[in-house]
Design an enzyme around this catalytic site. Sequence first.
Site, PDB file in Angstrom:
ATOM      1  N   CYS A 280      82.473  -8.267  38.215  1.00  0.00           N
ATOM      2  CA  CYS A 280      81.035  -8.248  38.498  1.00  0.00           C
ATOM      3  C   CYS A 280      80.538  -9.668  38.684  1.00  0.00           C
ATOM      4  CB  CYS A 280      80.289  -7.540  37.383  1.00  0.00           C
ATOM      5  SG  CYS A 280      80.729  -8.162  35.757  1.00  0.00           S
TER       6      CYS A 280
ATOM      7  N   GLU B  71      74.399  -2.523  33.277  1.00  0.00           N
ATOM      8  CA  GLU B  71      75.199  -3.690  33.686  1.00  0.00           C
ATOM      9  C   GLU B  71      75.750  -3.364  35.070  1.00  0.00           C
ATOM     10  OE1 GLU B  71      75.448  -6.381  31.928  1.00  0.00           O
ATOM     11  OE2 GLU B  71      74.713  -5.738  29.972  1.00  0.00           O
TER      12      GLU B  71
END
Length: 494
Positions: free
Chosen positions: A284, A250
Amino acid sequence: MTDLFNALGIADDATGGSLSVRSPIDGAEIGRVRTTDPAAMEGMILRAQEAFRVWREVPAPRRGELVRLLGEELRAAKADLGALVTLEAGKITSEGLGEVQEMIDICDFAVGLSRQLYGLTIASERPGHRMMETWHPMGPCAVISAFNFPVAVWSWNAALALVCGNPVIWKPSEKTPLTAIASMKILGRALARFGDAPEGLVQLAIGGPEIGETLVASSAIPIVSATGSTRMGRIVGPRVAARFGRPILELGGNNAMIVAPSADLDMAVRAIVFSAVGTAGQRCTSLRRLIVHHSVRDELVGRLVKAYGSLRIGDPRAEGTLVGPLIDTASRDRMVAALDRARAEGGTVHGGQVVEGVPGGAYIQPALVEMPAQTGVVCEETFAPILYIMGYETLDEAIALQNAVPQGLSSCIFTLNLREAEAFVSAAGSDCGIANVNIGPSGAEIGGAFGGEKETGGGRESGSDAWRGYMRRQTNTINWSSALPLAQGVRFDI
Ligand code: NAD
């Protein structure tokens, strides 16, 4: 602070160690945490393997009971843990609390999942045969997490891994070890109530990349879920793959919004401001690129400049603050350098001035940067509140711009035109793991699978069927006949 540490039971853990922990709020040292000796990692991994041998045989709904208790303990500790997230990671109060709520939500999800780890039954071509899939626990799961979601990312992984039958070793960011220690104390209360979980079921390893690397290198750890920069993923991914482990990556994002001529601009402005400046641009999924149709560009930019001008920047604990500090001054320096580079590449910068929020903290005005094109700096993730603005004429052009960066995490379009909306989420539309319509790119719910493509790493966590990434699939063929026919009509008579 002392009251908070006492309430969370971490006062003793916050002193006497070599790892200095500083609050981004004012740069003051809030703890000295003991790091894990790399030589102790082998023992930790052995304990995880032993725990696996026990935990894999505990019925999944019973494993879910531990996660249910964790959710209960998190509810009880929500205010304190949220306040510690604010202190250690600098998030504004409601975002600190929201992060803990996300932990609670994934626990609820995983409890239900503990009764739904099912596979398919498949028609066999052979008479008197049945085929099916069984999902089995996989083994110890390493969770390497980033500073910006210091506790939620662990819980996304741990709640799923635990119901799937896997022990967990957590290596949190070296910038946020206190929230990790506090989470382990909360889990400890759940474990005490649960009663008979094996020792070493969930362990914490504190330190920098060198500690993470021992987990990455160990073939006794089949799953490595690593959240952080693409730079880190480039190292971790190939190392795990080289030993045939399963990486769940990720990594960085460079998320865009397309604003079409028909967009509801009131909604778009609210979505843009939250997505671009929330968590001080340190998600993110933060919005980093705005691709606006020429016909609405001037109006939208004007409204954004005004909205940015009224943002309250400062102590994240104060009522009304919307933008807290960056994690540290190095991060602020990187933002300033990116803005200089954007100017050199033809950009016009609004905002982006360093501000004295609380002395010692790294506070800076979020920046809007009008760019003549999608230049080099726009294609990189600067982990700070910079929003690059570019124009477009046709939707094809907008989608091409949106997809022309190396990252592929989150994306969205604001439009009231059904054809445009459907085109954006079609096979020829956004190439990201997340593609939204009339919602910003950040603030995902736990029910969906979370993750992105390309340099974001391809991993999926959290909801939907992301649990399969934590289990091994077994195909079973059961012959309940008295004959032994071979598949594909093959004859092999002896
Ligand atoms: P980082 O890459 O500096 O560190 C992340 C973690 O990886 C830390 O725990 C660090 O110690 C560890 N690490 C670093 N090098 C390692 C190595 N060689 N081996 C093993 N472990 C190693 O990231 P950061 O600054 O903490 O976080 C910000 C980044 O994380 C941004 O790029 C952001 O986009 C990304 N992020 C992605 C997601 C997602 O779900 N895609 C979520 C949160 C953050």
